[in-house]
Design a protein around this motif. Sequence first.
Motif, PDB file in Angstrom:
ATOM      1  N   PHE A   1      34.827 -21.074  18.793  1.00 46.99           N
ATOM      2  CA  PHE A   1      34.451 -21.612  17.981  1.00 46.99           C
ATOM      3  C   PHE A   1      32.588 -21.419  17.174  1.00 46.99           C
ATOM      4  N   ILE A   2      32.598 -22.217  16.041  1.00 41.97           N
ATOM      5  CA  ILE A   2      31.460 -21.550  15.526  1.00 41.97           C
ATOM      6  C   ILE A   2      30.131 -23.073  15.779  1.00 41.97           C
TER       7      ILE A   2
ATOM      8  N   ARG B   1      25.966 -19.438  15.634  1.00 39.83           N
ATOM      9  CA  ARG B   1      26.107 -18.960  16.543  1.00 39.83           C
ATOM     10  C   ARG B   1      28.098 -18.737  16.669  1.00 39.83           C
ATOM     11  N   LEU B   2      28.357 -17.707  17.469  1.00 44.73           N
ATOM     12  CA  LEU B   2      29.720 -17.821  18.158  1.00 44.73           C
ATOM     13  C   LEU B   2      30.149 -18.345  19.671  1.00 44.73           C
ATOM     14  N   TRP B   3      31.093 -18.758  19.959  1.00 45.90           N
ATOM     15  CA  TRP B   3      31.203 -18.880  21.411  1.00 45.90           C
ATOM     16  C   TRP B   3      32.782 -18.726  21.503  1.00 45.90           C
ATOM     17  N   ASP B   4      32.899 -18.634  22.730  1.00 44.20           N
ATOM     18  CA  ASP B   4      34.570 -18.834  23.374  1.00 44.20           C
ATOM     19  C   ASP B   4      34.271 -19.690  24.132  1.00 44.20           C
ATOM     20  N   LEU B   5      35.193 -21.007  24.535  1.00 48.00           N
ATOM     21  CA  LEU B   5      34.974 -22.241  25.172  1.00 48.00           C
ATOM     22  C   LEU B   5      35.177 -21.788  26.535  1.00 48.00           C
TER      23      LEU B   5
ATOM     24  N   TYR C   1      32.439 -33.252  31.652  1.00 49.77           N
ATOM     25  CA  TYR C   1      32.089 -31.999  30.373  1.00 49.77           C
ATOM     26  C   TYR C   1      32.784 -30.556  31.716  1.00 49.77           C
ATOM     27  N   LEU C   2      33.279 -30.097  30.969  1.00 50.34           N
ATOM     28  CA  LEU C   2      33.803 -28.891  31.697  1.00 50.34           C
ATOM     29  C   LEU C   2      32.874 -27.391  31.657  1.00 50.34           C
TER      30      LEU C   2
ATOM     31  N   SER D   1      33.833 -18.408  28.178  1.00 50.28           N
ATOM     32  CA  SER D   1      31.969 -18.707  28.669  1.00 50.28           C
ATOM     33  C   SER D   1      31.239 -19.014  28.194  1.00 50.28           C
ATOM     34  N   PRO D   2      30.047 -19.779  28.636  1.00 45.99           N
ATOM     35  CA  PRO D   2      28.979 -20.397  28.354  1.00 45.99           C
ATOM     36  C   PRO D   2      27.660 -19.316  27.757  1.00 45.99           C
TER      37      PRO D   2
END
Length: 200
Positions: A64-65, A74-78, A41-42, A80-81
């Motif tokens: 990603f969403i 929730r919106l995310w960016d790979l 897991y990264l 950042s956690p």
Amino acid sequence: LLSRKYGVSLIRYTHAQNTVLHASTKIDDTVRYLSLHDNKYLRYFKGHQQRVVSLCMSPIDDTFISGAMDRSIRLWDLRSPNCAGLMHVNGRPVAAFDPEGLIFGAGIDAEYLKLYDLRSFDRGPFSTFKIPSERGTELSTISFSPDGKNILVSTTNGVLRVVDAFNGQIIQTFTGIITERTERGLHFGLLLLSRLQLCA
């Protein structure tokens, strides 16, 4: 893909080679970023308090969403956690990006389809479409057509609807297609939508 510890659902390839995102079915409701090369897991994306039911990777970048039964998107960016954006909604959410990655659609329960500009989603949707629904049903998936002109909406009671992405008009309705809450119906629907485009 097998994870005895966390469980696996909603597997999504990312833009990086040999990596995937997946939702969890055990322990907690974290979204996990996995390297298939060495099965490590990264990154972990924590925040949802109930089962994740929607997961979609941007077609253009590392955004990603995710949508969950805790009634949040929730919106995310790979890279950042930390959650990059949070929306509370009034029901079970499903979400998807348009082909250009600038707009995302969010389906709420079985009644509403809302479109957001990714750059200003906190201002609310720029379009809201009411979707015909039957009592006790929910939206199970939504997906934009490759040209972005239509949106395929599936429900848990076996109905597929092709919706005009600009005015919300129901272009076509198909019934009796999805018999269980899996992604099999979405894959069939995407094939169907591509056939409709070829015939248009």
